[in-house]
Design an enzyme around this catalytic site. Sequence first.
Site, PDB file in Angstrom:
ATOM      1  N   GLU A 319      37.810  78.198  22.868  1.00 14.35           N
ATOM      2  CA  GLU A 319      38.369  78.448  24.029  1.00 14.35           C
ATOM      3  C   GLU A 319      37.974  80.183  24.287  1.00 14.35           C
ATOM      4  OE1 GLU A 319      39.706  76.869  26.319  1.00 14.35           O
ATOM      5  OE2 GLU A 319      40.446  74.954  25.501  1.00 14.35           O
ATOM      6  N   ARG A 323      35.963  81.335  27.480  1.00  9.40           N
ATOM      7  CA  ARG A 323      36.695  82.244  28.527  1.00  9.40           C
ATOM      8  C   ARG A 323      36.438  83.724  28.465  1.00  9.40           C
ATOM      9  NH1 ARG A 323      42.485  79.013  29.714  1.00  9.40           N
ATOM     10  NH2 ARG A 323      41.888  76.996  28.677  1.00  9.40           N
ATOM     11  N   ASP A 452      33.628  65.789  26.174  1.00 10.56           N
ATOM     12  CA  ASP A 452      33.183  65.765  27.505  1.00 10.56           C
ATOM     13  C   ASP A 452      32.052  67.113  27.405  1.00 10.56           C
ATOM     14  OD1 ASP A 452      34.811  67.905  26.799  1.00 10.56           O
ATOM     15  OD2 ASP A 452      35.707  68.040  28.907  1.00 10.56           O
ATOM     16  N   GLU A 585      37.252  70.158  37.710  1.00  9.98           N
ATOM     17  CA  GLU A 585      36.043  69.363  37.228  1.00  9.98           C
ATOM     18  C   GLU A 585      35.536  68.689  38.575  1.00  9.98           C
ATOM     19  OE1 GLU A 585      37.541  70.475  33.701  1.00  9.98           O
ATOM     20  OE2 GLU A 585      38.611  69.425  35.451  1.00  9.98           O
TER      21      GLU A 585
END
Length: 686
Positions: A319, A323, A452, A585
Site C-alpha cells: 500500500e 500510494r 488481481d 476499477e
Amino acid sequence: MYSPVRKDFVSLTLGAQHSHGYASGKQQRRSCWRKWKQLSRLQRSLILFLLAILLICGIFSYPSLLEQWRALSDRSLKEGSDNVEFQGLRPIPPGLVPKFIPGDVQDDPSQLLRPNAPILPKPPALSWYVMHIRYDRKFQCDLSYLQKKPPSKRRSPVLQKRGNVSEWQAKDREEPSVRREEEQERETKTIISWRGAMIEAEQGTEPHPSAHRKETARPAELQGPAPLQPVALKRVERVEAVREAFRHAWKGYRTFAWGHDELKPVSKTYGEWFGLGLTLIDALDTMWILDLKEEFEEAKRWVETELSFSKNVDVNLFESTIRILGGLLSTYHLTGDTLFLDKAKDIGSRLMPAFNTPSKIPFSDVNIGKGTAHPPRWTADSTVAEVTSIQLEFRELSRLTQDPQYQKAVDEVTRRVHRLDGKHDGLVPMFININSGKFTHRGVFTLGARADSYYEYLLKQWLQGGKKEAALLEDYLQAVEGVKRNLLGQTSPSKLIFVGELSHGRLNPKMDHLVCFLPGTLALGAHNGLPADHMELAVQLMETCHQMYAQMETGLSPEIVLFNLKDPAGRDIDPADRHNLLRPETVESLFYMYRFTQDHKYQDWGWEIMQSFNKYTRVPSGGYTSIGNVRDPVNPGPKDKMESFFLGETLKYLFLLFSDDPELVSLDKFVFNTEAHPLPIWPSTS
C-alpha cells in the site's frame, strides 16, 4: 415485603332523579376507558398517529392556508424566472419535466430525453427548487404535467419529505457552514435536483443528467426511481463536474482531516492508517492533471514542511509503495519538481528492509522508522498481489536514482514467481510463503482480491521496459488463456460473460468489483499488438461491469456479486457483499475502452456512475462516503469513510474518461500503476 396499600373510600348518595343519568354516563366513560386500556401499546400508538395525520391533513386542506401556500409558490416561481437569461423558458415547478420535441432536434438525436421520464416526488413543504437549464438554440422545451406517485411505503415520514436524501445528508445540508460555501468562478447555469441529489445549489454546479442507458431485461423490482434526465451534457461540462466533485471532496479533507490519512466525512473527523497523509499524497498528481493549481500548491507546501518518514510506524509494503512512492514519482514526472523525487528516494530506501527474507519474497510490513520488517502476526504468508505489484515503482526509482538495488530486489521476486510450481494454466494461487518462497493455499484461483494486480503488472512491466522482457509477456499471455479456459462463465437471463473463481476444480460464480480492472488491461494489451480476441473479451466484460452498476437500485456496484447460472427468469446479478467503497476499477476500464474505441457509450456509462456517486455518497459538508447497501436508495447506510483512492484513482479516471484529449496522459507515453499514478514508458535506450 411492602405492606398492602391502604385504600380509603368516600360514599356519596344521590337522589333518584339524578342517579340514573349519572350512573349511565359514568358507566359509558368507564367502558370506553377500559376498552382503550385493553388495546396494546402498538394499537394505541397507531390510532394516535392516524389522528395526528388526519389533523395535519385537515390543516393543510383548509382553504385559507391553501391559498396562502399557492401565493407563496407563485412568488417563488416569479423570483426564479427573473434569473433566467433567455426567453421562452421559465423555472420548472415540481411535477413538470422538460421534454424535447423530436422534430426540433436538428443535429444530435443523442440529446433527446428518454421517453419515459421519471415521476418526481413531492418537494419539501413551502419550498420550490428551481432548475436553470443551459439554453441551446437547437432545442425547444415542452412542459407537460405528470401525475404524482404516492410516497413509497418503505420510507419513513422524514425521508418522504426529503425525497431520497437520507437523514445524515439532510442534517448536514441545514448547517450554516454549507450555506456559506464559496462561489465557484465559472460560467455555468446551475440547478438543484428535486429528487434530493446531493449536489447543493450553493456550489454553482449543474446536476448533470445521466446518459441514456442501454435497455436491459431487468426484474420489475429493480426498476426504481431513475435520475432526472433533462438534457445530455456536453463533454466539457462533464469534465467541469469532475473538477467540482474533486473540490468538494478536497474541501472536506482540508477542513476535517488535513495532513491525516483518510477523511470521515459524516462525523467530520479523520482516520489514520500510517499517519503519513495518504489522501493528500495520493491526490497530488490528480490535482495537477485536473489543473487545480491552487489546491496543488497548498498540498505541496505540506509535503515540503510537514511530511516526514522518520516515524516509528509500521506500514504495509504494497500500500505504501503504490500510494506514496508511486504518487511521489508520478508527481515528479508531471511537474519536474525535485522535491517529490527527494521524498520518493526517502520512502523507497526505508521500505527496503522488507526484502531481507530467506526466500527474497518480501515481508508484508515495514517499520520505516526502525528499519525493521515482519509478516502479519497471524501468518508467515504474503499475498501474491502484494509482492508482485510493487515492481513498476521500484524499477522506476532505480532508473531515476541510478541505484540498482531497488530494481534488483523486485526483479528477483518476479523471477522466482515465474519459476514457481503450483500455477494452473498461468493462474497463480493467492498466497506465497516468505520462508519457503512457495505458493500456499493451492487450489483456489481468482482475479479478485490478493491476486488481481499480479496479472496487471505482468503486462505493464513489459510495456514500461519497452516490450523487451519476454518472460513477462509469456506469463501474461498464458494467464489470459487460463482465464478464458477456467474462469469464464455466462449468466442465464442475459448471457453476460463474467470472470468467476476456480475453487478446487469447480467454478464459483463469484466476482469481486476489483476484477473490473481486467477489461481495461485487456484493451491496453490489444492496443499494443496482442491478440484481437483480447479486445473482444474486454468488450464483453465491460458490459458485465456496467451491469453491476446498472442493475442496482442506487446505480452503484456492490463490492462482490454472484451471477445467476440457472434461473432464466431471475436477475443476472445479486450482491454477495452490498457495500460500495467508491472503487475505481470500472471507471478505469471505461477510460481505456473509450481511449481505444472512441465509443461514447463508455463516457455515458461513466457519467451514470458519477451521478450515482453524487446522489448517494456525497456529503454536503464536504467529501464522499462509502455506503453499506447499494440495493437501498432510501437508506444506503453511510460507512463514514472516504478512501484515498477516491481522489487518487476514481475521480482521476473519470476526468480522463470525459476528456477528449488523447495527449492528456498519453497511453503511448505513460503506464499507470495500480493506484492510477502514471509513470513514463522508458526510452528505448534505457
